[in-house]
Design an enzyme around this catalytic site. Structure first.
Site, PDB file in Angstrom:
ATOM      1  N   THR A  61       0.818  -1.210   0.000  1.00 29.19           N
ATOM      2  CA  THR A  61       0.000   0.000   0.000  1.00 29.19           C
ATOM      3  C   THR A  61       0.858   1.270   0.000  1.00 29.19           C
ATOM      4  OG1 THR A  61      -1.646  -1.311   1.148  1.00 29.19           O
ATOM      5  CG2 THR A  61      -1.997   1.018   1.218  1.00 29.19           C
ATOM      6  N   SER A  79     -10.829  -3.126   6.375  1.00 25.08           N
ATOM      7  CA  SER A  79      -9.516  -2.545   6.112  1.00 25.08           C
ATOM      8  C   SER A  79      -8.872  -2.089   7.411  1.00 25.08           C
ATOM      9  CB  SER A  79      -9.683  -1.339   5.194  1.00 25.08           C
ATOM     10  OG  SER A  79      -8.441  -0.688   5.021  1.00 25.08           O
ATOM     11  N   SER A  80      -7.571  -1.836   7.337  1.00 26.74           N
ATOM     12  CA  SER A  80      -6.883  -1.167   8.440  1.00 26.74           C
ATOM     13  C   SER A  80      -6.479   0.249   8.053  1.00 26.74           C
ATOM     14  CB  SER A  80      -5.613  -1.934   8.811  1.00 26.74           C
ATOM     15  OG  SER A  80      -5.929  -3.258   9.129  1.00 26.74           O
ATOM     16  N   GLY A 108       0.669  -0.827   5.430  1.00 31.19           N
ATOM     17  CA  GLY A 108       1.173  -1.878   6.301  1.00 31.19           C
ATOM     18  C   GLY A 108       0.138  -2.869   6.789  1.00 31.19           C
TER      19      GLY A 108
HETATM   20  N1  GLU Z   1      -5.419  -4.330   2.362  1.00 34.53           N
HETATM   21  C1  GLU Z   1      -4.968  -3.656   3.521  1.00 34.53           C
HETATM   22  C2  GLU Z   1      -6.068  -2.854   4.139  1.00 34.53           C
HETATM   23  O1  GLU Z   1      -6.911  -2.385   3.472  1.00 34.53           O
HETATM   24  C3  GLU Z   1      -3.835  -2.735   3.240  1.00 34.53           C
HETATM   25  C4  GLU Z   1      -2.636  -3.505   2.876  1.00 34.53           C
HETATM   26  C5  GLU Z   1      -1.389  -2.747   3.079  1.00 34.53           C
HETATM   27  O2  GLU Z   1      -1.363  -1.774   3.815  1.00 34.53           O
HETATM   28  O3  GLU Z   1      -0.437  -3.149   2.462  1.00 34.53           O
HETATM   29  O4  GLU Z   1      -6.095  -2.677   5.299  1.00 34.53           O
END
Ligand code: GLU
Length: 566
Positions: A377, A444-445, A465
């Protein structure tokens, strides 16, 4: 001084600077500078160009996003999804725009069968309907001053004429994820069959062609036109076995909608933090941790420093409790189920949870563990001359997403559907909030975050992350608000990241060995992080001077550009 006129002029210059710094305290003469903070210098330049052409912060954000698709395609692009937080200076309003991927209509809770994360995340069935382009367009339609073609121009130029591969990108190009799909392999490997190297020029004509088409026909080319057709074909036909074919149809693309959401707010130590609500879990989790720790007066206990084992002990265990709640409650709730955000953040609940924390002893159990997520990301932040702010975390999920390239148009497809529960959890005692559901968004985070002091905007930040985003943004917040560090200083501090409720914790090499040893002795499941944790891009206001400042993470190729007001 004689014979060294350069020093003379330098001293004079310094004095002039000092003079203006003094003037600054009386009247904020720099207050109108615009800033971009981005993880790649060429994408930062694209944003700066938009601002110097008179663009709004949203125009700069659009230009940055398109440029990142070219120069940092392993992390984000039009094949993925994003969260945007926008602050409008004239009205003091904050807007949260959810442009996350959605599950195709034919997707089902048990669609991943017995696949593990690696198997699921490289297949068409992991691709969600992309939202990034719709998100950029929604922002531009509402506040943009420049044309879509202007926002696309730098990206088109980088894709058509090529750019030099930086070390961070060269490292990503070594990924085995680029080995499965012949089109992806051909794009990212040289004639010698090896991944492209640092310093080589990389041209992406198919992506330049996609941007030309979008500039000419608008986003409809992507959601309803030729690009939609190619996206559907790519996720259906390639890198599949019987169970792995993507189920997205042209209808799914045509029906994609962004969602304007009510931002999530939390008061903390005289400041106000504003971030993404569900389906992001990041904001709720961070606010829970801050709330649970408040009674321990972090950063203020005599004899205790930030990074002190006792404070880290408390933070890790509070994170574990927050991640246990996240596993059960966070996601895009099905009809009829309400996510109890108010209860999860209520002082009474947090006080009760906080009773389980002990400075000297590891919390024995917190329950509920989740499947892994990507760690890649990207995050960027922009403030324009008028003080409008855009704060964006944007993703294709894992490094290079699924690794599936849309060959005719040169962009990668996300694997965001693996952010849903890989195995359905719904049962009589669990609503299975994050089970795959058609039309829903995976949990999501990502948590682009704005900081306010009273009514005054003072910062915009966030990080990539996966689940480690929550620890990174939390530690930034603690270092700034509990520890009084500047954003630039906070960004440089070594990080740790709590990855699940069991307490698996990644640590950066630079963390003091004494701290890591103490945690291990207390029974923590500590592992060295395989990659640097997070990449924070900040723009904000130095409260002492009123001057706008940016800070970017040296863990990647973070770049801050200032566009002085004239
Ligand atoms: N898919 C993750 C999310 O939406 C993010 C992945 C990343 O931060 O690499 O939380």
């Amino acid at each position: 001084m004689q014979g060294r006129p350069d020093i003379f002029w330098w001293r004079l210059f310094q004095r002039a600077l000092l003079g203006s710094a003094c003037a600054l305290m009386l009247q904020p003469v720099w207050a109108g500078d615009a800033l971009v903070s981005v993880s790649h210098p060429l994408a930062a330049e694209a944003g700066a160009l938009a601002l110097s052409q008179g663009g709004d912060a949203v125009d700069a954000a659009a230009a940055i996003q398109f440029a990142l698709n070219v120069v940092e395609p392993q992390s984000s692009g039009i094949g993925g999804g994003a969260f945007f937080l926008v602050y409008r200076a004239a009205t003091h309003e904050v807007y949260a725009l959810d442009a996350r991927e959605v599950a195709p209509a034919a997707d089902r809770a048990d669609q991943f069968g017995a696949m593990n994360f690696d198997q699921a995340s490289t297949r068409g069935i992991a691709v969600g309907v992309p939202g990034t382009l719709a998100g950029v367009e929604a922002l531009r339609q509402r506040w943009g001053k420049l044309s879509l073609a202007a926002a696309l121009a730098p990206a088109q130029h980088y894709a058509r004429d090529g750019f030099l591969i930086t070390p961070y990108l060269a490292h990503a190009l070594q990924s085995p994820r680029l080995e499965h799909d012949p089109a992806a392999r051909a794009l990212t490997h040289g004639a010698d069959g090896k991944p492209l190297q640092v310093g080589q020029r990389w041209r992406q004509p198919a992506l330049a062609h996609a941007f030309e088409l979008i500039a000419r026909e608008g986003v409809t080319a992507f959601y309803r036109g030729a690009i939609a057709k190619a996206v559907v074909a790519a996720q259906q036909d390639r890198q599949v076995d019987a169970a792995g074919a993507g189920r997205m149809t042209r209808d799914d693309l045509a029906q994609y909608q962004v969602a304007w959401r009510t931002p999530l707010e939390y008061p903390y130590r005289g400041y106000r933090l504003v971030t993404m609500p569900p389906p992001s879990s990041g904001g709720v989790a961070m606010f829970q941790v801050l709330g649970m720790l408040e009674r321990f007066h972090p950063g203020q206990t005599p004899g205790l420093d930030l990074g002190d084992p006792e404070e880290v002990r408390l933070t890790i265990d509070a994170m574990r409790l927050a991640l246990a709640d996240r596993a059960r409650w966070m996601g895009d709730a099905p009809a009829g189920v309400t996510i109890p955000v108010t209860q999860l953040l209520s002082p009474a609940y947090l006080k009760q949870r906080s009773q389980r924390l002990n400075r000297h002893q590891r919390l024995a159990q917190a329950t509920a563990v989740d499947t892994p997520e990507g760690l890649h990301t990207t995050h960027f932040s922009v403030v324009d001359h008028e003080g409008n702010v855009v704060c964006v975390t944007t993703t294709v999920e894992a490094l290079w997403g699924t690794g599936i390239l849309v060959p005719e148009y040169g962009f990668f497809l996300n694997n965001e559907m693996t952010d849903f529960n890989l195995r359905p959890r719904a049962s009589a005692s669990d609503p299975g909030i994050n089970d795959v559901r058609p039309g829903h968004r995976p949990r999501s985070s990502m948590m682009p975050t704005l900081l306010f002091h009273g009514d005054r905007w003072v910062g915009a930040y966030g990080s990539p992350g996966g689940v480690s985003i929550i620890s990174t943004v939390l530690e930034m917040t603690q270092d700034m608000l509990d520890g009084g560090l500047s954003a630039g200083h906070a960004i440089r501090r070594p990080r740790f990241a709590v990855m699940d409720a069991e307490g698996h914790t990644l640590v950066e090499d630079a963390l003091p060995p004494f701290l890591v040893q103490t945690l291990r002795q207390q029974g923590d499941l500590v592992e060295p992080s395989p990659i640097p944790l997070g990449s924070v891009q900040w723009v904000g206001v130095d409260e002492a001077t009123g001057r706008r400042e940016g800070a970017a993470d040296p863990r990647r190729e973070g770049t801050v550009l200032r566009i002085p007001e004239h």
